[in-house]
Design an enzyme around this catalytic site. Sequence first.
Site, PDB file in Angstrom:
ATOM      1  N   PHE A  15       1.014 -83.826 -19.009  1.00 48.44           N
ATOM      2  CA  PHE A  15      -0.395 -84.280 -18.273  1.00 48.44           C
ATOM      3  C   PHE A  15      -1.388 -85.656 -18.616  1.00 48.44           C
ATOM      4  O   PHE A  15      -1.652 -86.151 -17.839  1.00 48.44           O
ATOM      5  CB  PHE A  15      -0.844 -82.714 -18.510  1.00 48.44           C
ATOM      6  N   LEU A  84       2.357 -89.509 -26.883  1.00 47.40           N
ATOM      7  CA  LEU A  84       1.559 -88.117 -26.569  1.00 47.40           C
ATOM      8  C   LEU A  84       3.177 -87.479 -26.522  1.00 47.40           C
ATOM      9  O   LEU A  84       2.466 -86.513 -27.061  1.00 47.40           O
ATOM     10  CB  LEU A  84       1.116 -88.626 -25.101  1.00 47.40           C
ATOM     11  N   THR A 137      -4.885 -84.055 -31.653  1.00 49.67           N
ATOM     12  CA  THR A 137      -6.068 -83.504 -31.547  1.00 49.67           C
ATOM     13  C   THR A 137      -7.664 -82.903 -32.283  1.00 49.67           C
ATOM     14  O   THR A 137      -7.012 -83.014 -33.593  1.00 49.67           O
ATOM     15  CB  THR A 137      -5.427 -81.991 -30.366  1.00 49.67           C
ATOM     16  N   ASP A 138      -8.211 -82.478 -31.912  1.00 57.44           N
ATOM     17  CA  ASP A 138      -9.585 -81.573 -32.816  1.00 57.44           C
ATOM     18  C   ASP A 138      -8.808 -80.419 -33.323  1.00 57.44           C
ATOM     19  O   ASP A 138      -9.426 -80.165 -34.266  1.00 57.44           O
ATOM     20  CB  ASP A 138     -10.511 -81.187 -31.841  1.00 57.44           C
ATOM     21  N   GLU A 139      -7.638 -80.111 -32.407  1.00 56.77           N
ATOM     22  CA  GLU A 139      -7.413 -78.375 -33.245  1.00 56.77           C
ATOM     23  C   GLU A 139      -6.937 -78.722 -34.752  1.00 56.77           C
ATOM     24  O   GLU A 139      -6.970 -78.055 -36.235  1.00 56.77           O
ATOM     25  CB  GLU A 139      -6.359 -78.325 -32.034  1.00 56.77           C
ATOM     26  N   TYR A 162       0.698 -75.025 -33.721  1.00 58.62           N
ATOM     27  CA  TYR A 162       0.635 -76.054 -33.032  1.00 58.62           C
ATOM     28  C   TYR A 162      -0.126 -77.411 -33.802  1.00 58.62           C
ATOM     29  O   TYR A 162       0.652 -78.058 -33.790  1.00 58.62           O
ATOM     30  CB  TYR A 162      -0.155 -75.885 -31.685  1.00 58.62           C
ATOM     31  N   LYS A 166       0.176 -80.727 -35.565  1.00 59.65           N
ATOM     32  CA  LYS A 166       0.029 -82.113 -35.465  1.00 59.65           C
ATOM     33  C   LYS A 166      -0.928 -82.364 -36.637  1.00 59.65           C
ATOM     34  O   LYS A 166      -0.358 -83.510 -36.823  1.00 59.65           O
ATOM     35  CB  LYS A 166      -1.275 -82.007 -34.571  1.00 59.65           C
ATOM     36  N   ARG A 294      -5.979 -64.155 -28.737  1.00 59.22           N
ATOM     37  CA  ARG A 294      -5.029 -65.063 -29.134  1.00 59.22           C
ATOM     38  C   ARG A 294      -4.959 -65.056 -30.376  1.00 59.22           C
ATOM     39  O   ARG A 294      -5.861 -64.697 -31.203  1.00 59.22           O
ATOM     40  CB  ARG A 294      -5.105 -66.643 -28.488  1.00 59.22           C
ATOM     41  N   GLY A 296      -5.118 -65.793 -34.291  1.00 56.75           N
ATOM     42  CA  GLY A 296      -5.882 -67.235 -35.024  1.00 56.75           C
ATOM     43  C   GLY A 296      -6.815 -67.638 -34.337  1.00 56.75           C
ATOM     44  O   GLY A 296      -6.626 -69.072 -34.476  1.00 56.75           O
ATOM     45  N   HIS A 297      -7.211 -67.619 -33.111  1.00 59.05           N
ATOM     46  CA  HIS A 297      -7.837 -67.844 -32.730  1.00 59.05           C
ATOM     47  C   HIS A 297      -9.466 -68.459 -33.087  1.00 59.05           C
ATOM     48  O   HIS A 297      -9.848 -67.793 -33.043  1.00 59.05           O
ATOM     49  CB  HIS A 297      -8.278 -67.149 -31.195  1.00 59.05           C
TER      50      HIS A 297
HETATM   51  P1  NAD Z   1       2.108 -81.859 -22.054  1.00 54.03           P
HETATM   52  O1  NAD Z   1       2.241 -80.957 -22.601  1.00 54.03           O
HETATM   53  O2  NAD Z   1       1.223 -82.019 -20.674  1.00 54.03           O
HETATM   54  O3  NAD Z   1       2.597 -83.109 -22.314  1.00 54.03           O
HETATM   55  C1  NAD Z   1       4.010 -83.573 -23.088  1.00 54.03           C
HETATM   56  C2  NAD Z   1       4.453 -83.936 -22.402  1.00 54.03           C
HETATM   57  O4  NAD Z   1       5.528 -84.174 -23.825  1.00 54.03           O
HETATM   58  C3  NAD Z   1       5.982 -83.853 -22.034  1.00 54.03           C
HETATM   59  O5  NAD Z   1       6.134 -85.068 -20.474  1.00 54.03           O
HETATM   60  C4  NAD Z   1       6.952 -83.026 -22.316  1.00 54.03           C
HETATM   61  O6  NAD Z   1       8.334 -83.966 -21.493  1.00 54.03           O
HETATM   62  C5  NAD Z   1       7.326 -84.636 -23.175  1.00 54.03           C
HETATM   63  N1  NAD Z   1       8.121 -84.273 -24.538  1.00 54.03           N
HETATM   64  C6  NAD Z   1       8.282 -82.953 -25.554  1.00 54.03           C
HETATM   65  N2  NAD Z   1       8.635 -83.830 -26.080  1.00 54.03           N
HETATM   66  C7  NAD Z   1       9.434 -84.612 -25.612  1.00 54.03           C
HETATM   67  C8  NAD Z   1      10.443 -84.785 -26.870  1.00 54.03           C
HETATM   68  N3  NAD Z   1      10.741 -84.964 -28.020  1.00 54.03           N
HETATM   69  N4  NAD Z   1      10.477 -86.115 -26.895  1.00 54.03           N
HETATM   70  C9  NAD Z   1      10.150 -86.927 -25.410  1.00 54.03           C
HETATM   71  N5  NAD Z   1       9.275 -86.271 -24.660  1.00 54.03           N
HETATM   72  C10 NAD Z   1       8.764 -85.500 -24.943  1.00 54.03           C
HETATM   73  O7  NAD Z   1       1.003 -82.383 -22.896  1.00 54.03           O
HETATM   74  P2  NAD Z   1      -0.574 -83.159 -23.214  1.00 54.03           P
HETATM   75  O8  NAD Z   1      -1.409 -82.063 -22.329  1.00 54.03           O
HETATM   76  O9  NAD Z   1      -0.215 -84.018 -22.042  1.00 54.03           O
HETATM   77  O10 NAD Z   1      -1.350 -83.534 -24.353  1.00 54.03           O
HETATM   78  C11 NAD Z   1      -0.816 -85.344 -24.510  1.00 54.03           C
HETATM   79  C12 NAD Z   1      -1.066 -85.718 -26.157  1.00 54.03           C
HETATM   80  O11 NAD Z   1      -1.771 -84.792 -26.200  1.00 54.03           O
HETATM   81  C13 NAD Z   1      -0.365 -84.076 -26.847  1.00 54.03           C
HETATM   82  O12 NAD Z   1       0.363 -85.317 -28.301  1.00 54.03           O
HETATM   83  C14 NAD Z   1      -0.936 -83.617 -27.167  1.00 54.03           C
HETATM   84  O13 NAD Z   1      -0.988 -83.209 -28.860  1.00 54.03           O
HETATM   85  C15 NAD Z   1      -2.186 -84.430 -26.954  1.00 54.03           C
HETATM   86  N6  NAD Z   1      -4.402 -83.886 -26.568  1.00 54.03           N
HETATM   87  C16 NAD Z   1      -3.452 -82.703 -25.900  1.00 54.03           C
HETATM   88  C17 NAD Z   1      -4.699 -82.453 -25.597  1.00 54.03           C
HETATM   89  C18 NAD Z   1      -4.721 -80.926 -24.304  1.00 54.03           C
HETATM   90  O14 NAD Z   1      -6.551 -80.699 -24.258  1.00 54.03           O
HETATM   91  N7  NAD Z   1      -4.028 -81.704 -23.309  1.00 54.03           N
HETATM   92  C19 NAD Z   1      -6.050 -81.941 -26.294  1.00 54.03           C
HETATM   93  C20 NAD Z   1      -5.618 -83.415 -27.190  1.00 54.03           C
HETATM   94  C21 NAD Z   1      -4.725 -83.360 -27.349  1.00 54.03           C
HETATM   95  O1  TDX Z   2      -4.747 -67.774 -20.015  1.00 51.29           O
HETATM   96  C1  TDX Z   2      -5.676 -67.996 -20.882  1.00 51.29           C
HETATM   97  N1  TDX Z   2      -6.777 -66.709 -20.951  1.00 51.29           N
HETATM   98  C2  TDX Z   2      -8.143 -67.463 -22.152  1.00 51.29           C
HETATM   99  O2  TDX Z   2      -8.195 -67.367 -22.351  1.00 51.29           O
HETATM  100  C3  TDX Z   2      -5.461 -69.300 -21.829  1.00 51.29           C
HETATM  101  C4  TDX Z   2      -4.374 -70.132 -21.333  1.00 51.29           C
HETATM  102  C5  TDX Z   2      -6.534 -69.394 -22.702  1.00 51.29           C
HETATM  103  N2  TDX Z   2      -7.884 -68.988 -22.939  1.00 51.29           N
HETATM  104  C6  TDX Z   2      -8.405 -69.473 -23.864  1.00 51.29           C
HETATM  105  C7  TDX Z   2      -7.803 -68.767 -25.276  1.00 51.29           C
HETATM  106  C8  TDX Z   2      -8.649 -71.187 -25.120  1.00 51.29           C
HETATM  107  O3  TDX Z   2      -9.523 -70.615 -25.804  1.00 51.29           O
HETATM  108  O4  TDX Z   2      -8.969 -70.507 -23.364  1.00 51.29           O
HETATM  109  C9  TDX Z   2      -8.800 -71.579 -24.142  1.00 51.29           C
HETATM  110  C10 TDX Z   2      -8.566 -72.662 -23.798  1.00 51.29           C
HETATM  111  O5  TDX Z   2      -7.237 -72.593 -24.057  1.00 51.29           O
HETATM  112  P1  TDX Z   2      -5.401 -73.197 -23.452  1.00 51.29           P
HETATM  113  O6  TDX Z   2      -5.802 -74.079 -22.370  1.00 51.29           O
HETATM  114  O7  TDX Z   2      -4.348 -72.773 -24.006  1.00 51.29           O
HETATM  115  O8  TDX Z   2      -6.148 -74.598 -24.558  1.00 51.29           O
HETATM  116  P2  TDX Z   2      -6.576 -74.528 -26.111  1.00 51.29           P
HETATM  117  O9  TDX Z   2      -5.550 -73.622 -26.823  1.00 51.29           O
HETATM  118  O10 TDX Z   2      -7.335 -74.892 -26.721  1.00 51.29           O
HETATM  119  O11 TDX Z   2      -5.560 -76.187 -26.418  1.00 51.29           O
HETATM  120  C11 TDX Z   2      -5.647 -76.839 -25.713  1.00 51.29           C
HETATM  121  O12 TDX Z   2      -6.823 -78.391 -26.271  1.00 51.29           O
HETATM  122  C12 TDX Z   2      -6.490 -78.638 -27.221  1.00 51.29           C
HETATM  123  C13 TDX Z   2      -4.552 -77.807 -25.267  1.00 51.29           C
HETATM  124  O13 TDX Z   2      -3.166 -76.518 -25.169  1.00 51.29           O
HETATM  125  C14 TDX Z   2      -3.604 -78.240 -26.835  1.00 51.29           C
HETATM  126  O14 TDX Z   2      -2.642 -79.210 -26.528  1.00 51.29           O
HETATM  127  C15 TDX Z   2      -4.866 -79.489 -27.235  1.00 51.29           C
HETATM  128  O15 TDX Z   2      -4.121 -80.038 -27.991  1.00 51.29           O
END
Ligand code: NAD
Ligand code: TDX
Length: 355
Positions: A15, A84, A137-139, A162, A166, A294, A296-297
């Site tokens: 993503f 990433l 991530t901020d998590e 997760y 991280k 969830r 540990g939410h």
């Molecule tokens: P995502 O799950 O959409 O994509 C992860 C990508 O990494 C995929 O294309 C997958 O094929 C690839 N991948 C997974 N394991 C791999 C491996 N062992 N070797 C090579 N490629 C591999 O994730 P995202 O949401 O795009 O997140 C990207 C980064 O940003 C992550 O490090 C995540 O922790 C961080 N992040 C995400 C969010 C969020 O809200 N999505 C917020 C803050 C930080």
């Molecule tokens: O079906 C759902 N219903 C619901 O209430 C899902 C999937 C989530 N939730 C809640 C859980 C969280 O409080 O919504 C909030 C967002 O959930 P997610 O989309 O699963 O994200 P979150 O757990 O907050 O983590 C995301 O942000 C930080 C990304 O997945 C992480 O990769 C990133 O680090």
Amino acid sequence: MTDTPTLFVTGGCGFIGSAVVRQLISETDALVVNIDKLTYAGHRSTVQPVADSDRYHFARADVADADAMARLFDQFAPDGVLHLAAESHVDRSIDGPSDFIRTNIVGTYTLLEAARQYYRTLGGPKREGFRFLHVSTDEVYGTLGDEGAFTETTPYDPSSPYSASKASADHLARAWHRTYGLPVLVTNCSNNYGPYQFPEKLMPVVILKALVGDPIPVYGTGENVRDWLYVDDHARALRRVLRRGTVGETYNIGGKSEKQNIAVVRTICRLLDERAPRDDGTPYAEQITFVDDRPGHDWRYAIDCSKIEQDLGWTPEETFESGVARTVDWYLAHREWCERVLEDRYAMERLGTAS
Ligand code: NAD
Ligand code: TDX
């Protein structure tokens, strides 16, 4: 770093990584090497808009494969790495932490080591300019109560497998800077949203469940708070940190857009009411269903991003309202993409109940 650098983007078919790749190809002269294992979450269709560029190269590889990483550094001699690649979904980490340990911790270690061995061979401007940006991530900071915001000095206190994985990776990245002098930067970002997000995260789940008439699952009371950032704003922030950030520093990135989950869900339902009304004209909000919380939410996340704003002049451009509307429109126009990426991989069942 030169104006025509060679950059590794790991996880570039996911993503956020794909948003970075698309921007780098369309807005800069960089040569981009996208290193991705193509897990369930990685799809080459996410970079299709730029894949024909002669500055784009794809390498299917696992970041935890030391030989493959060494070969790629050898072959491409990059000027920078944006790391990433990760297992990114909290609920999946509750059901099965092992891939998270392997990719997020061992994979980051392996990539740092490959970068260190490569960096040792560099001299002159190439060495001075080299950067390794670890994206996190901020998590990692754990949960907040109703007040306050995470800063770069907030102690780590992760809640989920997760976020713990991280957090480990962040510590490794910083240690490789302090111990070996690898020019590492770390970013910690809030919840991203926008196009090409795999339909397991909140926003695409709500959109797709609504459209097929299924219950829209809201965990717990729906009052948990997340800080939402549009994915292209995050990609711009990462480019800024890579180019202008101070080596060894951490930058928090956030959207200044705190919302309760239930408010996010209701906003999406209202947008769908306007854009794709239900056959009988009743509101999508009727499908909202409160489900078990969830485990540990984390209650609330909020990011103080004044450091990146003041030091590097970055600020989010998209408002929550415009960003969510764009996101809903994108998913309405890309239902076929959703079906394709879900196929045989995920049937949109509830994950992460630890049952
Ligand atoms: P995502 O799950 O959409 O994509 C992860 C990508 O990494 C995929 O294309 C997958 O094929 C690839 N991948 C997974 N394991 C791999 C491996 N062992 N070797 C090579 N490629 C591999 O994730 P995202 O949401 O795009 O997140 C990207 C980064 O940003 C992550 O490090 C995540 O922790 C961080 N992040 C995400 C969010 C969020 O809200 N999505 C917020 C803050 C930080
Ligand atoms: O079906 C759902 N219903 C619901 O209430 C899902 C999937 C989530 N939730 C809640 C859980 C969280 O409080 O919504 C909030 C967002 O959930 P997610 O989309 O699963 O994200 P979150 O757990 O907050 O983590 C995301 O942000 C930080 C990304 O997945 C992480 O990769 C990133 O680090």
